[in-house]
Design a protein around this motif. Sequence first.
Motif, mmCIF file in Angstrom:
data_model
loop_
_atom_site.group_PDB
_atom_site.id
_atom_site.type_symbol
_atom_site.label_atom_id
_atom_site.label_comp_id
_atom_site.label_asym_id
_atom_site.label_seq_id
_atom_site.Cartn_x
_atom_site.Cartn_y
_atom_site.Cartn_z
ATOM 1 N N PHE A 139 10.492 -10.906 -0.238
ATOM 2 C CA PHE A 139 9.247 -11.666 -0.250
ATOM 3 C C PHE A 139 9.055 -12.348 -1.600
ATOM 4 O O PHE A 139 9.509 -11.860 -2.636
ATOM 5 N N PHE A 158 5.538 -13.445 -7.827
ATOM 6 C CA PHE A 158 6.149 -12.122 -7.758
ATOM 7 C C PHE A 158 7.171 -12.083 -6.637
ATOM 8 O O PHE A 158 6.886 -12.444 -5.506
ATOM 9 N N ASN A 163 14.399 -6.581 3.120
ATOM 10 C CA ASN A 163 13.423 -7.596 3.493
ATOM 11 C C ASN A 163 12.804 -8.094 2.193
ATOM 12 O O ASN A 163 12.371 -7.289 1.370
ATOM 13 N N LEU A 190 1.076 -14.352 0.368
ATOM 14 C CA LEU A 190 2.474 -14.506 0.700
ATOM 15 C C LEU A 190 2.888 -15.967 0.631
ATOM 16 O O LEU A 190 2.230 -16.838 1.189
ATOM 17 N N THR A 227 11.123 -4.692 0.345
ATOM 18 C CA THR A 227 10.567 -3.527 1.019
ATOM 19 C C THR A 227 11.668 -2.595 1.496
ATOM 20 O O THR A 227 12.780 -3.017 1.790
ATOM 21 N N TYR A 240 5.500 -13.544 -3.452
ATOM 22 C CA TYR A 240 4.046 -13.633 -3.420
ATOM 23 C C TYR A 240 3.600 -14.507 -4.584
ATOM 24 O O TYR A 240 4.254 -14.562 -5.633
#
Lengths: 112, 116
Positions: free
Chosen positions: A34, A90, A32, A46, A94, A36
């Motif tokens: 992301f 960033f 998963n 987010l 996860t 940020y």
Amino acid sequence: AQSVSQHNHHVILSEAASLELGCNYSYGGTVNLFWYVQYPGQHLQLLLKYFSGDPLVKGIKGFEAEFIKSKFSFNLRKPSVQWSDTAEYFCAVTSSTGKLIFGQGTTLQVKP
Amino acid sequence: EAGVAQSPRYKIIEKRQSVAFWCNPISGHATLYWYQQILGQGPKLLIQFQNNGVVDDSQLPKDRFSAERLKGVDSTLKIQPAKLEDSAVYLCASSSMGGQGVHEQYFGPGTRLTVT
């Protein structure tokens, strides 16, 4: 062990230029992903996320990212940056426990 | 909806002193995280709580760092004694239970610690 690598530490662009920030991860299982963003003086927030499905993910403020499984990449893009996009970005991945593993960050400076 | 609250926002201490940081997560969020962000690096997880139980504290320097979340709501992170290399921003984040086992984390403003 999982890790995230961001290729660009500091990027300087003029307004209206296109942006692509590189992100590669190492993790053998289901990921998963992301992005940020941290605007000057503000919290980490987010920008966008990928869990499954369409590998092209659209986020807030015109940002998008593409998950390419074969390349272990999740690059962030924006066709035309604005001065207000100046921030630190960033990339993170996860594990199943929800622990976020961050890259070292990319500082984007947009010149007006 | 109120966000994640942290205090203090800034702290300056001398090495070997002790310091404590407080975090109040978003109401109803079961999971709470403490991250350490050293200048020029991404945040690194120190400890993760699920309600009042510890899920992951593998990167917490347990000889000097401790954290608790006694009632499953707010949390305190303590450093005793502090070292120069503890200078960093300490971020608290929280997340709720959601689908797929992965939950968006919401971050607080952080506490900037300077150890002199």
